[in-house]
Scaffold this active site. Structure first.
Site, PDB file in Angstrom:
ATOM      1  N   GLU A  81      21.115 -25.378  10.386  1.00 10.68           N
ATOM      2  CA  GLU A  81      20.060 -26.077  11.121  1.00 10.68           C
ATOM      3  C   GLU A  81      19.625 -27.298  10.314  1.00 10.68           C
ATOM      4  OE1 GLU A  81      16.154 -24.081  11.017  1.00 10.68           O
ATOM      5  OE2 GLU A  81      17.232 -22.324  10.284  1.00 10.68           O
ATOM      6  N   CYS A 113      18.104 -19.588  11.803  1.00 10.14           N
ATOM      7  CA  CYS A 113      18.795 -18.823  10.740  1.00 10.14           C
ATOM      8  C   CYS A 113      19.889 -17.914  11.274  1.00 10.14           C
ATOM      9  CB  CYS A 113      17.783 -17.972   9.978  1.00 10.14           C
ATOM     10  SG  CYS A 113      16.536 -18.933   9.158  1.00 10.14           S
ATOM     11  N   THR A 154       8.139 -20.620   0.405  1.00  9.44           N
ATOM     12  CA  THR A 154       9.332 -19.993   1.001  1.00  9.44           C
ATOM     13  C   THR A 154      10.471 -20.998   1.205  1.00  9.44           C
ATOM     14  OG1 THR A 154       8.590 -20.286   3.304  1.00  9.44           O
ATOM     15  CG2 THR A 154       7.854 -18.300   2.182  1.00  9.44           C
ATOM     16  N   HIS A 235      17.849 -10.489   6.883  1.00 10.40           N
ATOM     17  CA  HIS A 235      17.576 -11.916   6.690  1.00 10.40           C
ATOM     18  C   HIS A 235      16.318 -11.993   5.823  1.00 10.40           C
ATOM     19  CE1 HIS A 235      16.504 -16.024   7.196  1.00 10.40           C
ATOM     20  NE2 HIS A 235      15.459 -15.759   7.970  1.00 10.40           N
ATOM     21  N   LYS A 244       9.177  -5.479   4.473  1.00  9.11           N
ATOM     22  CA  LYS A 244       8.380  -5.010   5.619  1.00  9.11           C
ATOM     23  C   LYS A 244       9.289  -4.463   6.718  1.00  9.11           C
ATOM     24  CE  LYS A 244       4.367  -8.010   5.097  1.00  9.11           C
ATOM     25  NZ  LYS A 244       3.491  -9.009   5.713  1.00  9.11           N
ATOM     26  N   ASN A 277      14.609 -19.262   0.482  1.00  9.78           N
ATOM     27  CA  ASN A 277      15.241 -19.176   1.810  1.00  9.78           C
ATOM     28  C   ASN A 277      16.395 -20.162   1.892  1.00  9.78           C
ATOM     29  OD1 ASN A 277      15.770 -18.555   4.461  1.00  9.78           O
ATOM     30  ND2 ASN A 277      13.740 -19.139   5.254  1.00  9.78           N
TER      31      ASN A 277
HETATM   32  P1  HMG Z   1       0.069 -17.363   3.542  1.00  6.40           P
HETATM   33  O1  HMG Z   1      -1.018 -17.548   4.516  1.00  6.40           O
HETATM   34  O2  HMG Z   1       0.151 -18.323   2.424  1.00  6.40           O
HETATM   35  O3  HMG Z   1       0.041 -15.986   2.838  1.00  6.40           O
HETATM   36  O4  HMG Z   1       1.436 -17.379   4.394  1.00  6.40           O
HETATM   37  P2  HMG Z   1      -0.844 -14.667   3.127  1.00  6.40           P
HETATM   38  O5  HMG Z   1      -2.278 -14.950   2.939  1.00  6.40           O
HETATM   39  O6  HMG Z   1      -0.404 -14.018   4.415  1.00  6.40           O
HETATM   40  O7  HMG Z   1      -0.350 -13.793   1.902  1.00  6.40           O
HETATM   41  C1  HMG Z   1       0.971 -13.394   1.809  1.00  6.40           C
HETATM   42  C2  HMG Z   1       0.996 -12.000   1.199  1.00  6.40           C
HETATM   43  O8  HMG Z   1       0.556 -12.083  -0.155  1.00  6.40           O
HETATM   44  C3  HMG Z   1       0.071 -10.995   1.872  1.00  6.40           C
HETATM   45  O9  HMG Z   1       0.731  -9.759   1.865  1.00  6.40           O
HETATM   46  C4  HMG Z   1      -1.121 -10.935   0.933  1.00  6.40           C
HETATM   47  O10 HMG Z   1      -1.842  -9.719   0.998  1.00  6.40           O
HETATM   48  C5  HMG Z   1      -0.407 -11.082  -0.394  1.00  6.40           C
HETATM   49  P3  HMG Z   1       1.055  -8.983   3.248  1.00  6.40           P
HETATM   50  O11 HMG Z   1      -0.238  -8.720   3.895  1.00  6.40           O
HETATM   51  O12 HMG Z   1       1.890  -9.942   4.069  1.00  6.40           O
HETATM   52  O13 HMG Z   1       1.806  -7.794   2.830  1.00  6.40           O
HETATM   53  N1  HMG Z   1      -1.264 -11.531  -1.513  1.00  6.40           N
HETATM   54  C6  HMG Z   1      -1.190 -11.019  -2.754  1.00  6.40           C
HETATM   55  N2  HMG Z   1      -0.416 -10.055  -3.275  1.00  6.40           N
HETATM   56  C7  HMG Z   1      -0.568  -9.773  -4.610  1.00  6.40           C
HETATM   57  N3  HMG Z   1      -1.463 -10.395  -5.415  1.00  6.40           N
HETATM   58  C8  HMG Z   1      -2.263 -11.369  -4.923  1.00  6.40           C
HETATM   59  C9  HMG Z   1      -2.133 -11.722  -3.531  1.00  6.40           C
HETATM   60  N4  HMG Z   1      -2.754 -12.633  -2.737  1.00  6.40           N
HETATM   61  C10 HMG Z   1      -2.195 -12.497  -1.487  1.00  6.40           C
HETATM   62  N5  HMG Z   1      -3.137 -11.987  -5.718  1.00  6.40           N
HETATM   63  C11 HMG Z   1       3.663 -17.062   5.177  1.00  6.40           C
HETATM   64  C12 HMG Z   1       2.580 -16.584   4.196  1.00  6.40           C
HETATM   65  C13 HMG Z   1       4.895 -16.185   4.998  1.00  6.40           C
HETATM   66  C14 HMG Z   1       3.150 -16.908   6.594  1.00  6.40           C
HETATM   67  C15 HMG Z   1       3.990 -18.551   4.854  1.00  6.40           C
HETATM   68  O14 HMG Z   1       4.551 -18.655   3.571  1.00  6.40           O
HETATM   69  C16 HMG Z   1       4.940 -19.187   5.850  1.00  6.40           C
HETATM   70  O15 HMG Z   1       4.530 -19.713   6.888  1.00  6.40           O
HETATM   71  N6  HMG Z   1       6.293 -19.181   5.570  1.00  6.40           N
HETATM   72  C17 HMG Z   1       7.309 -19.752   6.457  1.00  6.40           C
HETATM   73  C18 HMG Z   1       7.579 -18.894   7.678  1.00  6.40           C
HETATM   74  C19 HMG Z   1       8.427 -17.686   7.384  1.00  6.40           C
HETATM   75  O16 HMG Z   1       9.096 -17.584   6.373  1.00  6.40           O
HETATM   76  N7  HMG Z   1       8.459 -16.732   8.355  1.00  6.40           N
HETATM   77  C20 HMG Z   1       9.268 -15.542   8.223  1.00  6.40           C
HETATM   78  C21 HMG Z   1       9.687 -14.937   9.562  1.00  6.40           C
HETATM   79  S1  HMG Z   1      10.508 -16.142  10.581  1.00  6.40           S
HETATM   80  C22 HMG Z   1      12.116 -16.225   9.913  1.00  6.40           C
HETATM   81  O17 HMG Z   1      12.504 -15.394   9.145  1.00  6.40           O
HETATM   82  C23 HMG Z   1      12.959 -17.401  10.312  1.00  6.40           C
HETATM   83  C24 HMG Z   1      13.030 -18.526   9.285  1.00  6.40           C
HETATM   84  O18 HMG Z   1      13.881 -18.146   8.219  1.00  6.40           O
HETATM   85  C25 HMG Z   1      13.505 -19.832   9.948  1.00  6.40           C
HETATM   86  C26 HMG Z   1      14.766 -19.821  10.792  1.00  6.40           C
HETATM   87  O19 HMG Z   1      15.090 -18.898  11.520  1.00  6.40           O
HETATM   88  O20 HMG Z   1      15.403 -20.872  10.783  1.00  6.40           O
HETATM   89  C27 HMG Z   1      11.674 -18.834   8.686  1.00  6.40           C
END
Ligand code: HMG
Length: 392
Positions: A81, A113, A154, A235, A244, A277
Site C-alpha cells: 500500500e 495490510c 506504530t 498480523h 489481544k 509495522n
Molecule cells: P493511544 O491512544 O496512544 O494509546 O493509541 P492508548 O491510550 O489506547 O494506550 C495503549 C495501551 O497502552 C493501552 O492498553 C493502555 O492501557 C496502555 P490496552 O487498553 O489497549 O490494553 N498503557 C500503558 N501500559 C503500561 N504502562 C503505562 C501505560 N499507559 C498506557 N504507563 C493506538 C493506541 C493503537 C490506537 C494508536 O497507536 C494508533 O492509532 N495506531 C495505528 C492504528 C493501528 O495500528 N491499528 C491496529 C488495528 S488496524 C490494523 O491492524 C491495520 C493496519 O496495520 C493498517 C493496514 O491494514 O494497512 C494499521
C-alpha cells in the site's frame, strides 16, 4: 492427485537504522512503559529516502533467489500500500531489478495490510494448477502516520519475500480458508496523502471483530478446533494487537495448550517488536519470527490471521514441514537486526521529512552509505533511479 503447495523460502529486509521507543516516549512526554508494554514495541525501523518498497523487496528477495530459481519464476505478486506509481506495478520494477525471465506475470496487489495474503493465496492456487511453477510473493511497506500522532509509535517498515512452490520446504498451505470483507473507514490513505488517516481505537475493535468472524467460519468449514493448532500467527500492527487477538480465543484451549500457545506467540512477536509495522509484510515477519525463535516441529498445524484495514480479514492454516529451518537464513536475519544503528529522535524526525518529493523534480539523493545491495539514487526525467551494488 493432490499437489502440496505452500511457502518454500522466506527472506526479510529492513533498513540499517532504528529508533528506540524509550527515546521516542521521552521526547513525546509519555511513560516508556506505555510504548514498551501498552503498545508492545521496543524499536521502530527508520526508512531512509534511499529505500522504497521496490528496493526493500529486491533486498528481501535476493536472499532467497539463486540463478536457477530465478530462471523458473513465472509470476511476481507484489502486495503493498506504499506503491511508487499510480499505473506501473512495483512488481515490474522488481522483476527487472532481479533479472527475472521476461515470460513472467508481474502484478501489484492492494488491500491495505492484506495485499501479501491475497498474493500468497493467488500464488498457491496458481501452483495447484501449474505444479512446476514458482511464484515470488512480496509484502513490502513503509508505515507512516506522522510526527507526534497517536499512530507514530506504530510506524516501521520493511519487506518480506516468499517463494511459493509445490512440495514446499517451510509450510504446506491448507486449501480451505475463511475470508470476510466490509466497507469500513478504520484506516485509509487518499492518493493526495503520504501519511495514513486512522481511527485508531476503532481499528483495533474492527481487527478483533474480524478475527472472531473468520475464526468461527473457519471452524465451521473445517470441523477443526483450537486443539488442532500448535500456534497462531497474527498480523502485528503493534505486538499488543496480536496478544489481544490470541487472548480472545485462549479460553477455548485447556491449560497446557494455553501455555504453549502463549509461548509460541512470544516467539512470533519477537522480531516485529524490533521493527514495527510493515503493513503487508507484518504477518509474514511474525511467521518468520515464530520459525526463528520458537520450538515447533514438522507436522504441526499453524493458524494465520491476516487483516487489512478498510477492511478484509482472512483466517488460513498450514502444516509445518520437517526441514523448515533450511527455508530461511537464520544467521543472516539475526545479524541484519543486530547490526542496525540507533538514530536520535531529532535524526529520525529529519529522515521522516526527507522522502522523495511529490513534485517530479530531478533529485539526487545522498548515497554512498548504503549497505544493502539495492537502493534508490534519486529521480531523473520523472523516473526513479534504482541501483544495484555488489555486497559481501
Ligand atoms: P493511544 O491512544 O496512544 O494509546 O493509541 P492508548 O491510550 O489506547 O494506550 C495503549 C495501551 O497502552 C493501552 O492498553 C493502555 O492501557 C496502555 P490496552 O487498553 O489497549 O490494553 N498503557 C500503558 N501500559 C503500561 N504502562 C503505562 C501505560 N499507559 C498506557 N504507563 C493506538 C493506541 C493503537 C490506537 C494508536 O497507536 C494508533 O492509532 N495506531 C495505528 C492504528 C493501528 O495500528 N491499528 C491496529 C488495528 S488496524 C490494523 O491492524 C491495520 C493496519 O496495520 C493498517 C493496514 O491494514 O494497512 C494499521
Amino acid at each position: 492427485m493432490t499437489v502440496t503447495v505452500g511457502i518454500d523460502k522466506i527472506g526479510f529486509f529492513t533498513p540499517d537504522h532504528y529508533l528506540d521507543m524509550v527515546d521516542l516516549a521521552h521526547a513525546r512526554g509519555e511513560d516508556p512503559n506505555k510504548y514498551l508494554i501498552g503498545i508492545g514495541q521496543s524499536k521502530q525501523a527508520v526508512i531512509p529516502p534511499t529505500q522504497d518498497v521496490v528496493t526493500m523487496a529486491a533486498n528481501a528477495a535476493s536472499q532467497i533467489l539463486t540463478p536457477a530459481i530465478k530462471a523458473d519464476i513465472n509470476m511476481v505478486l507484489f502486495g503493498t500500500e506504499s506503491g511508487v506509481d499510480n499505473s506501473k506495478a512495483t512488481a515490474v520494477y522488481l522483476a527487472h531489478l532481479l533479472g527475472l525471465p521476461a515470460n513472467t506475470r508481474a502484478i501489484e496487489l492492494k488491500q491495505a495490510c492484506y495485499g501479501a495474503t491475497a498474493g500468497l493465496q493467488l500464488a498457491a492456487d496458481f501452483v495447484r494448477v501449474h505444479p512446476t511453477a514458482k511464484v515470488l510473493v512480496i509484502g513490502a511497506d513503509i508505515a507512516r502516520y506522522g510526527l507526534r500522532t497517536a499512530g507514530e509509535v506504530t510506524q516501521g517498515g520493511g519487506a518480506v519475500a516468499m517463494l511459493v512452490t509445490a512440495d514446499p520446504t517451510i509450510l504446506a498451505l491448507d486449501a480451505i480458508s475463511s475470508y470476510h470483507t466490509a466497507d469500513v473507514m478504520d484506516f485509509w490513505r487518499p492518493t493526495y496523502r503520504t501519511e495514513a488517516l486512522v481511527d485508531g481505537k476503532y481499528s483495533t475493535n474492527v481487527y478483533l471483530d474480524f478475527f472472531k468472524t473468520v475464526w468461527a467460519d473457519y471452524q465451521a468449514q473445517t470441523q477443526r478446533s483450537i486443539a488442532d493448532f500448535s500456534a497462531f500467527v497474527f498480523h502485528l500492527p503493534f505486538t499488543k494487537m496480536g496478544r489481544k487477538g490470541l487472548r480472545q480465543i485462549l479460553p477455548e484451549a485447556d491449560e497446557p495448550q494455553q501455555a504453549s500457545l502463549t509461548a509460541a506467540f512470544e516467539a512470533s512477536q519477537a522480531d516485529n517488536r524490533e521493527v514495527g509495522n510493515l503493513y503487508t509484510g507484518s504477518l509474514y515477519l511474525s511467521f518468520l519470527s515464530l520459525l526463528r525463535h520458537g520450538t515447533l516441529v514438522g507436522g504441526e498445524r499453524l493458524g494465520f490471521f491476516s487483516y487489512g484495514s478498510g477492511a478484509e480479514g482472512e483466517f488460513f492454516s498450514g502444516v509445518l514441514q520437517p526441514d523448515y529451518r533450511s527455508g530461511f537464513d537464520d544467521d543472516f536475519l539475526t545479524r541484519q537486526l543486530a547490526d542496525r544503528q540507533a538514530v536520535s529522535v531529532a535524526e529520525y524526525e529529519a529522515i521522516f521529512q526527507q522522502q522523495l518529493s511529490n513534485d517530479g523534480r530531478d533529485t539526487q539523493l545522498a548515497v554512498g552509505q548504503e549497505r544493502a545491495p539495492y537502493y534508490l539514487a534519486g529521480r531523473q526525467h520523472q523516473q526513479r533511479q534504482y541501483r544495484h551494488q555488489a555486497t559481501n
